[in-house]
Design a protein around this motif. Structure first.
Motif, PDB file in Angstrom:
ATOM      1  N   PHE A 170       3.811   7.837  -5.070  1.00 36.99           N
ATOM      2  CA  PHE A 170       3.478   8.418  -3.675  1.00 36.99           C
ATOM      3  C   PHE A 170       2.750   7.719  -2.567  1.00 36.99           C
ATOM      4  O   PHE A 170       3.060   7.117  -1.467  1.00 36.99           O
ATOM      5  CB  PHE A 170       2.140   9.121  -3.977  1.00 36.99           C
ATOM      6  N   ILE A 171       2.824   5.554  -3.216  1.00 35.78           N
ATOM      7  CA  ILE A 171       2.021   4.737  -2.680  1.00 35.78           C
ATOM      8  C   ILE A 171       3.218   4.689  -1.953  1.00 35.78           C
ATOM      9  O   ILE A 171       2.887   3.792  -0.972  1.00 35.78           O
ATOM     10  CB  ILE A 171       1.419   3.902  -3.979  1.00 35.78           C
ATOM     11  N   THR A 172       4.199   4.491  -2.450  1.00 37.33           N
ATOM     12  CA  THR A 172       5.423   3.658  -1.425  1.00 37.33           C
ATOM     13  C   THR A 172       5.545   4.723  -0.388  1.00 37.33           C
ATOM     14  O   THR A 172       6.439   4.255   0.335  1.00 37.33           O
ATOM     15  CB  THR A 172       6.901   3.409  -2.748  1.00 37.33           C
ATOM     16  N   ALA A 173       5.977   6.332  -0.273  1.00 46.36           N
ATOM     17  CA  ALA A 173       5.939   6.771   0.527  1.00 46.36           C
ATOM     18  C   ALA A 173       5.578   6.360   1.772  1.00 46.36           C
ATOM     19  O   ALA A 173       5.242   6.681   2.590  1.00 46.36           O
ATOM     20  CB  ALA A 173       6.085   8.118  -0.104  1.00 46.36           C
ATOM     21  N   LYS A 174       4.306   6.449   1.398  1.00 45.87           N
ATOM     22  CA  LYS A 174       3.211   5.605   2.802  1.00 45.87           C
ATOM     23  C   LYS A 174       3.346   4.554   3.053  1.00 45.87           C
ATOM     24  O   LYS A 174       3.319   4.443   4.215  1.00 45.87           O
ATOM     25  CB  LYS A 174       1.991   6.350   1.956  1.00 45.87           C
ATOM     26  N   LEU A 175       3.310   3.647   2.066  1.00 50.34           N
ATOM     27  CA  LEU A 175       3.756   2.186   2.437  1.00 50.34           C
ATOM     28  C   LEU A 175       4.474   1.925   2.918  1.00 50.34           C
ATOM     29  O   LEU A 175       5.397   1.145   4.201  1.00 50.34           O
ATOM     30  CB  LEU A 175       3.516   1.564   1.039  1.00 50.34           C
ATOM     31  N   MET A 176       6.252   1.888   2.422  1.00 51.00           N
ATOM     32  CA  MET A 176       7.340   1.410   3.259  1.00 51.00           C
ATOM     33  C   MET A 176       7.857   2.416   4.367  1.00 51.00           C
ATOM     34  O   MET A 176       8.240   1.069   4.947  1.00 51.00           O
ATOM     35  CB  MET A 176       8.827   1.787   2.196  1.00 51.00           C
ATOM     36  N   PRO A 177       8.080   3.209   4.828  1.00 50.06           N
ATOM     37  CA  PRO A 177       7.955   3.500   6.097  1.00 50.06           C
ATOM     38  C   PRO A 177       6.832   2.995   7.134  1.00 50.06           C
ATOM     39  O   PRO A 177       7.703   2.409   8.156  1.00 50.06           O
ATOM     40  CB  PRO A 177       7.603   4.967   6.245  1.00 50.06           C
ATOM     41  N   ALA A 178       5.840   1.854   6.936  1.00 49.46           N
ATOM     42  CA  ALA A 178       4.838   1.911   8.160  1.00 49.46           C
ATOM     43  C   ALA A 178       5.441   0.829   7.403  1.00 49.46           C
ATOM     44  O   ALA A 178       4.753   0.063   8.300  1.00 49.46           O
ATOM     45  CB  ALA A 178       3.881   2.013   7.333  1.00 49.46           C
ATOM     46  N   TYR A 179       5.321   0.009   6.409  1.00 55.04           N
ATOM     47  CA  TYR A 179       5.297  -1.197   6.093  1.00 55.04           C
ATOM     48  C   TYR A 179       5.854  -2.621   5.566  1.00 55.04           C
ATOM     49  O   TYR A 179       6.594  -3.278   5.631  1.00 55.04           O
ATOM     50  CB  TYR A 179       3.637  -1.700   6.107  1.00 55.04           C
ATOM     51  N   GLY A 180       7.528  -1.712   5.623  1.00 57.20           N
ATOM     52  CA  GLY A 180       8.348  -2.255   5.276  1.00 57.20           C
ATOM     53  C   GLY A 180       7.888  -3.000   3.165  1.00 57.20           C
ATOM     54  O   GLY A 180       7.252  -2.058   2.766  1.00 57.20           O
ATOM     55  N   TRP A 181       9.396  -2.147   2.660  1.00 61.84           N
ATOM     56  CA  TRP A 181       9.376  -2.906   0.963  1.00 61.84           C
ATOM     57  C   TRP A 181       8.844  -3.081   0.763  1.00 61.84           C
ATOM     58  O   TRP A 181       8.703  -3.483  -0.609  1.00 61.84           O
ATOM     59  CB  TRP A 181      10.939  -2.933   0.847  1.00 61.84           C
ATOM     60  N   GLY A 182       8.639  -5.218   1.278  1.00 57.80           N
ATOM     61  CA  GLY A 182       8.051  -5.274   0.882  1.00 57.80           C
ATOM     62  C   GLY A 182       6.572  -5.437   0.759  1.00 57.80           C
ATOM     63  O   GLY A 182       5.587  -6.293  -0.597  1.00 57.80           O
ATOM     64  N   SER A 183       6.267  -4.408   1.218  1.00 53.03           N
ATOM     65  CA  SER A 183       4.650  -4.301   0.635  1.00 53.03           C
ATOM     66  C   SER A 183       4.070  -3.198  -0.649  1.00 53.03           C
ATOM     67  O   SER A 183       3.465  -3.889  -0.955  1.00 53.03           O
ATOM     68  CB  SER A 183       4.197  -3.087   2.548  1.00 53.03           C
ATOM     69  N   VAL A 184       5.597  -2.773  -0.802  1.00 53.95           N
ATOM     70  CA  VAL A 184       5.112  -2.049  -1.848  1.00 53.95           C
ATOM     71  C   VAL A 184       5.021  -3.297  -2.994  1.00 53.95           C
ATOM     72  O   VAL A 184       4.807  -3.063  -4.139  1.00 53.95           O
ATOM     73  CB  VAL A 184       6.457  -1.282  -2.390  1.00 53.95           C
ATOM     74  N   PHE A 185       5.694  -4.247  -3.276  1.00 55.91           N
ATOM     75  CA  PHE A 185       6.016  -5.291  -4.155  1.00 55.91           C
ATOM     76  C   PHE A 185       4.592  -5.935  -4.235  1.00 55.91           C
ATOM     77  O   PHE A 185       3.837  -5.912  -5.260  1.00 55.91           O
ATOM     78  CB  PHE A 185       6.928  -6.532  -4.214  1.00 55.91           C
ATOM     79  N   ILE A 186       4.174  -6.448  -2.758  1.00 57.66           N
ATOM     80  CA  ILE A 186       2.218  -7.143  -2.666  1.00 57.66           C
ATOM     81  C   ILE A 186       1.796  -6.166  -3.303  1.00 57.66           C
ATOM     82  O   ILE A 186       0.763  -6.213  -3.881  1.00 57.66           O
ATOM     83  CB  ILE A 186       2.635  -7.588  -1.497  1.00 57.66           C
TER      84      ILE A 186
END
Length: 416
Positions: A170-186
């Motif tokens: 769920f977090i990835t579904a919110k973060l990645m479209p808005a901030y890119g895949w790197g935001s998920v790692f961070i």
């Protein structure tokens, strides 16, 4: 701490798992162990969610990232083999702290890479940290729980790992479209690093002094004092069940869809596998403490084998498929959570991290085989009924292993 039974003589032979067990739960350390497992579940599973984003950003096919995904699994396996047992020599808290700090920092550092090779290296190193932390959080959960409820405590606490994996989606579904895949790692890495101060000040060391002089490395202790047979059976059933589990999680949506069930219902059915695992953990854990694992988990694995066959026979029937998959989740994922608790209960404190770590590491080998064997069978065009008939063999073997383990004194239930 209050509630700890201390042996009268250091020279007296005692079962550390019983003599040094608390008489009540210690909720602070248990909460920290649960938080560690939550972050580990998030970090260990989110790579599958970010593959499309990385592939699009790097202008490569998603399949090209397979080595990076595999590197993480190999790191987990080797971390459980070689990093986790260090805790039986130098203390659980040190290894947990070092492992969480390592995989948190490495996860954040991953945003700086731009090649598949560099990504694979960092995910491998991250896996080493994850593999070192998980068995020790399990061991600490066991040691901060009463002996009579140790298996259920580990079983229920380990559901935090599944929760972290699910919430990560769920977090990835919110973060990645808005901030890119790197935001998920961070986000994941910072979450792990933020946990470190709480572990430093809030996580006690094991009740038993672990820094003892030993004539041999901890792994050899798994085969001494009559533990050889049970150790080998643990390795066998961990291998079989994790092979089954990863076969199901990897190929269940594809096989169900090919039987005439829509993609939407195939996804729902696969989700029920995880939900069944959580339900199974809460239902089976107390029963294992009460009646022992041989009957409870042997029966759960046998039921899972029947349900796997039923999935192949269900055809396009959605109700039958949903029921069979849900029960299969109880008997595979739920039972695997119990396996962790049973292993933690069986091994004495001095080698608990080693015992749990090596069992999980052998299980990781099975997980790799599960995904590969499923793909190989599908690639040769085997029909689904035969496929699921073959897939019923691993849980059946795990049931037989628990019957062979029998009523070990360390694993007797409170009703024994």
């Amino acid at each position: 701490m209050s509630g700890i039974a201390v042996p009268q003589s250091a020279a007296a032979p005692v079962d550390e798992g019983l003599a040094l067990a608390p008489e009540r739960f210690h909720w602070g350390p248990l909460a920290l162990c649960s938080a560690c497992l939550f972050v580990e579940g998030y970090d260990g599973q989110f790579m599958g969610y970010v593959v499309p984003g990385i592939a699009a950003d790097w202008h490569i096919a998603p399949g090209a990232l397979g080595p990076a995904l595999g590197a993480g699994l190999y790191g987990l396996m080797l971390g459980a083999f070689f990093v986790a047992p260090l805790a039986d020599l130098y203390g659980r808290k040190r290894v947990v702290l070092g492992s969480v700090l390592a995989f948190g920092a490495l996860t954040v550092a991953t945003v700086s890479v731009h090649t598949i090779g560099a990504l694979a290296i960092l995910r491998f190193l991250t896996g080493l940290g994850l593999g070192g932390a998980m068995p020790n959080t399990i061991a600490l959960t066991a040691e901060f729980s009463p002996a009579a409820r140790r298996a259920s405590a580990v079983t229920i606490n380990f559901t935090s790992f599944s929760a972290g994996a699910a919430v990560g989606g769920f977090i990835t579904a919110k973060l990645m479209p808005a901030y890119g895949w790197g935001s998920v790692f961070i986000f994941c890495g910072v979450l792990a690093l933020a946990l470190v101060p709480f572990l430093i000040f809030g996580l006690p060391e094991s009740y038993r002094p672990l820094r003892i002089t030993r004539a041999s490395i901890p792994m050899r202790q798994l085969f001494r004092d009559g533990r050889t047979r049970v150790t080998m059976l643990f390795w066998f059933l961990f291998f079989m069940n994790l092979m089954e589990l990863y076969f199901l999680t990897s190929w269940l949506p594809t096989t169900i869809n090919s039987q005439g069930i829509s993609v939407e219902w195939a996804v729902i059915a696969t989700s029920l596998l995880q939900i069944g695992g959580v339900v199974g953990a809460f239902a089976l854990g107390p029963l294992v403490d009460r009646y022992g694992p041989s009957v409870v988990l042997g029966g759960a694995f046998a039921t899972a084998a029947v349900c796997v066959v039923l999935i192949g026979l269900a055809g396009s029937s959605v109700p039958v498929t949903l029921v069979a998959v849900g029960l299969c989740g109880i008997g595979t994922i739920g039972a695997q959570n119990c396996n962790n608790g049973v292993a933690a209960k069986f091994y004495p404190a001095a080698i608990r991290a080693t015992g749990v770590g090596w069992a999980l590491a052998v299980g990781r080998i099975g997980s790799i085989f599960g995904a590969l064997i499923g793909g190989a069978l599908l690639s040769i065009g085997i029909d689904n009924r035969t496929l699921f008939l073959v897939a019923a063999v691993p849980p059946l073997c795990a049931a037989i292993a628990y019957i062979a383990i029998g009523r070990q004194p360390e694993l007797r239930g409170t009703r024994a």
